[in-house]
Structure formats: structure tokens, C-alpha cells
Motif scaffolding. Structure first.
Motif, PDB file in Angstrom:
ATOM      1  N   TYR A   9       0.902  -1.007  -0.119  1.00 44.87           N
ATOM      2  CA  TYR A   9      -0.084  -0.089   0.182  1.00 44.87           C
ATOM      3  C   TYR A   9       0.890   1.209  -0.088  1.00 44.87           C
ATOM      4  N   PRO A  10       0.253   2.519  -0.504  1.00 45.53           N
ATOM      5  CA  PRO A  10       1.128   3.449  -0.940  1.00 45.53           C
ATOM      6  C   PRO A  10       1.994   4.013   0.583  1.00 45.53           C
ATOM      7  N   THR A  11       1.486   3.906   1.811  1.00 44.71           N
ATOM      8  CA  THR A  11       2.186   4.660   2.706  1.00 44.71           C
ATOM      9  C   THR A  11       2.871   3.536   3.523  1.00 44.71           C
ATOM     10  N   SER A  12       3.207   2.373   3.066  1.00 46.28           N
ATOM     11  CA  SER A  12       4.158   1.425   3.806  1.00 46.28           C
ATOM     12  C   SER A  12       5.404   1.718   3.635  1.00 46.28           C
ATOM     13  N   PRO A  13       6.175   1.986   4.711  1.00 42.39           N
ATOM     14  CA  PRO A  13       7.656   2.199   4.586  1.00 42.39           C
ATOM     15  C   PRO A  13       8.367   1.108   4.000  1.00 42.39           C
ATOM     16  N   PHE A  14       8.280  -0.201   4.446  1.00 43.18           N
ATOM     17  CA  PHE A  14       8.909  -1.371   3.812  1.00 43.18           C
ATOM     18  C   PHE A  14       8.768  -1.468   2.461  1.00 43.18           C
ATOM     19  N   ALA A  15       7.546  -1.169   2.167  1.00 45.56           N
ATOM     20  CA  ALA A  15       7.155  -0.915   0.491  1.00 45.56           C
ATOM     21  C   ALA A  15       7.915  -0.011  -0.233  1.00 45.56           C
ATOM     22  N   GLU A  16       8.196   1.020   0.382  1.00 46.34           N
ATOM     23  CA  GLU A  16       8.903   2.133  -0.164  1.00 46.34           C
ATOM     24  C   GLU A  16      10.240   1.744  -0.369  1.00 46.34           C
ATOM     25  N   LYS A  17      10.810   0.890   0.435  1.00 48.35           N
ATOM     26  CA  LYS A  17      12.095   0.272   0.197  1.00 48.35           C
ATOM     27  C   LYS A  17      12.166  -0.438  -0.848  1.00 48.35           C
ATOM     28  N   ILE A  18      11.462  -1.326  -1.183  1.00 42.84           N
ATOM     29  CA  ILE A  18      11.251  -2.092  -2.501  1.00 42.84           C
ATOM     30  C   ILE A  18      10.970  -1.449  -3.766  1.00 42.84           C
ATOM     31  N   ARG A  19      10.056  -0.383  -3.583  1.00 43.61           N
ATOM     32  CA  ARG A  19       9.735   0.381  -4.814  1.00 43.61           C
ATOM     33  C   ARG A  19      10.806   1.150  -5.293  1.00 43.61           C
ATOM     34  N   LEU A  20      11.644   1.790  -4.374  1.00 43.82           N
ATOM     35  CA  LEU A  20      12.825   2.376  -4.812  1.00 43.82           C
ATOM     36  C   LEU A  20      13.982   1.466  -5.543  1.00 43.82           C
ATOM     37  N   ILE A  21      14.134   0.258  -4.988  1.00 42.63           N
ATOM     38  CA  ILE A  21      15.057  -0.742  -5.726  1.00 42.63           C
ATOM     39  C   ILE A  21      14.350  -1.154  -6.995  1.00 42.63           C
ATOM     40  N   PHE A  22      13.191  -1.305  -6.980  1.00 43.04           N
ATOM     41  CA  PHE A  22      12.578  -1.423  -8.489  1.00 43.04           C
ATOM     42  C   PHE A  22      13.156  -0.314  -9.411  1.00 43.04           C
ATOM     43  N   GLY A  23      13.180   0.969  -8.773  1.00 45.96           N
ATOM     44  CA  GLY A  23      13.438   1.949  -9.705  1.00 45.96           C
ATOM     45  C   GLY A  23      15.023   2.233 -10.010  1.00 45.96           C
ATOM     46  N   TYR A  24      15.730   1.824  -8.720  1.00 45.22           N
ATOM     47  CA  TYR A  24      17.415   1.578  -8.753  1.00 45.22           C
ATOM     48  C   TYR A  24      17.648   0.566 -10.256  1.00 45.22           C
ATOM     49  N   LYS A  25      17.005  -0.478 -10.136  1.00 42.44           N
ATOM     50  CA  LYS A  25      17.322  -1.673 -10.889  1.00 42.44           C
ATOM     51  C   LYS A  25      16.757  -1.349 -12.393  1.00 42.44           C
ATOM     52  N   GLN A  26      15.751  -0.411 -12.269  1.00 42.19           N
ATOM     53  CA  GLN A  26      14.853  -0.269 -13.684  1.00 42.19           C
ATOM     54  C   GLN A  26      14.186  -1.649 -13.964  1.00 42.19           C
ATOM     55  N   LEU A  27      13.458  -2.150 -13.067  1.00 42.26           N
ATOM     56  CA  LEU A  27      12.916  -3.437 -13.159  1.00 42.26           C
ATOM     57  C   LEU A  27      11.384  -3.065 -13.358  1.00 42.26           C
ATOM     58  N   ALA A  28      10.568  -3.638 -14.589  1.00 39.25           N
ATOM     59  CA  ALA A  28       9.227  -3.495 -14.480  1.00 39.25           C
ATOM     60  C   ALA A  28       8.636  -4.235 -13.522  1.00 39.25           C
ATOM     61  N   TRP A  29       7.304  -3.713 -12.979  1.00 40.99           N
ATOM     62  CA  TRP A  29       6.903  -4.154 -11.912  1.00 40.99           C
ATOM     63  C   TRP A  29       5.337  -3.700 -11.819  1.00 40.99           C
ATOM     64  N   LYS A  30       4.373  -4.686 -11.406  1.00 42.24           N
ATOM     65  CA  LYS A  30       2.907  -4.575 -11.350  1.00 42.24           C
ATOM     66  C   LYS A  30       2.597  -4.281  -9.807  1.00 42.24           C
ATOM     67  N   SER A  31       1.744  -3.521  -9.484  1.00 42.28           N
ATOM     68  CA  SER A  31       1.413  -2.982  -8.249  1.00 42.28           C
ATOM     69  C   SER A  31       0.093  -3.325  -7.818  1.00 42.28           C
ATOM     70  N   VAL A  32      -0.184  -4.180  -6.719  1.00 34.90           N
ATOM     71  CA  VAL A  32      -1.558  -4.572  -6.262  1.00 34.90           C
ATOM     72  C   VAL A  32      -1.592  -3.889  -4.800  1.00 34.90           C
ATOM     73  N   PHE A  33      -2.637  -3.031  -4.537  1.00 38.42           N
ATOM     74  CA  PHE A  33      -2.813  -2.611  -3.387  1.00 38.42           C
ATOM     75  C   PHE A  33      -3.522  -3.538  -2.259  1.00 38.42           C
ATOM     76  N   ILE A  34      -3.090  -3.597  -0.986  1.00 35.18           N
ATOM     77  CA  ILE A  34      -3.634  -4.438  -0.006  1.00 35.18           C
ATOM     78  C   ILE A  34      -3.992  -3.557   1.000  1.00 35.18           C
TER      79      ILE A  34
END
Length: 311
Positions: A9-34
Motif C-alpha cells: 500500500y502506498p504509505t508502507s515504509p517497507f514497501a517504499e524500500k522495495i519500490r525504490l529498488i525497482f527504480g534503481y534496477k529499472q525493473l518492470a513491476w506491477k502493483s497490487v494494493f492491499i
């Protein structure tokens, strides 16, 4: 390879950690909000009980805990690395400290009354009460650090990060590593979700400059995915082969046994299944669900307990 699907979910701190790693590695990903709190029926259909955020899904393989998710993303996208050879061990140790001690102090500080008012601005009282009860259950009834103690600890930790950043852009040099992503996310919550309390960062300008560099990495370009679509992906996929995985037995529990795995100190909901792998770094359970089909659920060894299921 199947799509990388992040359950978050958007305000999850630990999710922000992984979202940034996706960005750093330029990996395509899909988002499911829980949902932020239990129940999470679509997520637990995949995990069998584990409820912490985020969870990574790759086909019918379900990866729990961001420490393990980081390893998986490094394998999928090895460049740029988040584990530079020269600092690999130290970076992992700092990341573990950040995900535990730093996170605990930061969030206890963030959730003092001024922070709660911003996080839940406009939300009904019942929603706030439900969140507090949910997080209390995740702590297993343990008390949260008092805000005054948390502030003192948080300030000390920020000074230590500033010391590490002196004369360099990131914690271990010119490029970010896993330690940067782990240390950033609780501070991100302070800055973005509880700005009334973000003045605590002002005493460490090196940290604030580093945060701006981390934020600039971004999340890449996530695609959208519904929970039902993610479950359909799991149901129509086959878990990745485990051939070649070396069994490392620390518990006297044979492969094929019915076992239970749970976090050892926070978010204690257990997952039960058949132990199909126990390697040097992770456990894998095979389980079946009416909605998700047959999946493999993966956990890191560090931070989790393994026991035989009750007869």
C-alpha cells in the motif's frame, strides 16, 4: 519470467524500500494494493497466513520479508548491484539494523499525537482505533517505545547515519547499496507522512541531502494489477524448480514434513505447509489454496522460526 507483482500500500515504509529498488534496477513491476490492516484475504490466500507488507509474487512463487525480496531482485536484475563485493557483509548488517532498531525508534517517534493527526487526517475515529489494535496485535502485546525515548534514540541514529555520509554521497560510497534503501524508508515516513515532526532531520543536513538523492531514484514505471488478477496468475503458474537446492538441516526436520513458519518478533501470524526446501539462507513451503492454487512460499532464515506442525 513471470511479471514481478508487489502486494503493498502506498504509505508502507517497507514497501517504499522495495519500490525504490525497482527504480534503481529499472525493473518492470506491477502493483497490487492491499489493506493496511487485517483482514487481508487476497494476500493470505497467497501466503497462507503471513500478513506483513510488502510481499513479492513471481508467478506461483511468493516471497515474504524485504530482506529476502532484496536478494530475489538482485538475482533477477544483478546490475546495478545493491551488494557491492567490498562492503557486502557490512551493508547487510547495517540494513538489518535499519530494518529493526532504526525502524522501531523512527516509527515510535512518528506515531506520537502530532504524527497520528497527520497520518489519519480526516479518517473516522474507528479507523484509527482499528489501526492501533492491529499494530498492537502485530507486536504480540509488547509495548511500543515511549515517544520521548524514541526521539532521543532516533536523534542518535540520525547522527550515526550522518557520520557514515561524511564526505560521500551514500552510506558506503559513491553508489547506493542495500543499507541505503533500508535506512531510508523510516526516514521517508517521517518526512512524507508526518511532516509536522520532520524537524528532527534538520540537525543532520548530510542526512537530508542523502534523502534527496535517494528520493530522486524513483520507483520506475509500475503497471496496475488487481488482486484477482494476481491470484489468477498464481493459479495458472507453476512454482519455479527447486532442483539443485542444497538442503541444510538445522532443526532435525526432514523435507516433506508439515511445518509452521512465523516471524520471530513482529507480525507473528504463522504459515503452515510442506517443507520443500531449506537452504543456507531461506525456507520454502509448498501449500495449496482454493483461490491461489499450488504455490511456493519463501521466507528468509534470519528473523523466522521453523517448527513441526501440530499433529
Amino acid at each position: 519470467m513471470s511479471d514481478l507483482i508487489l502486494h503493498h500500500y502506498p504509505t508502507s515504509p517497507f514497501a517504499e524500500k522495495i519500490r525504490l529498488i525497482f527504480g534503481y534496477k529499472q525493473l518492470a513491476w506491477k502493483s497490487v494494493f492491499i489493506p493496511m490492516i487485517m483482514p487481508k484475504p487476497d494476500l493470505t490466500a497467497l501466503t497462507g497466513g503471513y500478513r506483513k507488507t510488502p510481499v513479492l509474487q513471481v508467478g506461483a512463487d511468493i516471497y515474504c520479508d524485504t530482506a529476502l525480496i532484496c536478494d530475489v531482485l538482485e538475482h533477477i536484475g544483478p546490475k546495478p548491484t545493491i551488494y557491492p563485493d567490498a562492503v557486502k557483509g557490512a551493508a547487510r548488517i547495517v540494513a538489518q539494523w535499519a530494518d529493526s532498531a532504526l525502524f522501531t525508534a523512527a516509527m515510535a517517534y512518528n506515531f506520537q499525537p502530532a504524527g497520528v493527526a497527520q497520518v489519519f487526517a480526516g479518517a473516522p475515529v474507528e479507523s484509527v482505533q482499528a489501526f492501533v489494535a492491529d499494530r498492537g496485535a502485530m507486536r504480540g502485546g509488547a509495548a511500543r517505545m515511549a515517544s520521548a525515548d524514541a526521539a532521543a534514540t532516533y536523534k542518535s541514529y540520525l547522527r550515526r547515519l550522518a557520520n557514515m555520509l561524511h564526505g560521500q554521497d551514500f552510506l558506503f560510497g559513491a553508489q547506493p547499496c542495500v543499507a541505503d534503501f533500508a535506512a531510508y524508508h523510516p526516514l521517508w515516513f517521517t518526512q512524507e507522512r508526518t511532516p509536522a515532526l520532520a524537524g528532527i532531520l534538520d540537525a543532520t543536513p548530510e542526512v537530508k541531502s542523502w534523502m534527496a538523492r535517494m528520493q530522486a531514484i524513483g520507483h520506475g514505471t509500475p503497471g496496475k494489477c488487481s488482486a484477482e488478477q494476481a491470484l489468477q496468475v498464481a493459479q495458472t503458474s507453476t512454482p519455479a524448480s527447486l532442483q539443485g537446492e542444497v538442503f541444510q538441516d538445522e532443526h532435525g526436520i526432514a523435507l516433506g514434513s508439515a511445518v509452521v513458519i512465523a516471524a520471530d518478533n513482529f507480525g507473528l501470524e504463522p504459515t503452515e505447509g510442506e517443507l520443500v526446501a531449506a537452504t543456507r539462507t531461506r525456507y520454502t513451503l509448498k501449500r495449496s489454496d482454493e483461490r491461489a492454487g499450488t504455490v511456493h512460499v519463501h521466507f528468509p532464515r534470519v528473523g523466522f522460526t521453523l517448527k513441526k506442525a501440530s499433529a
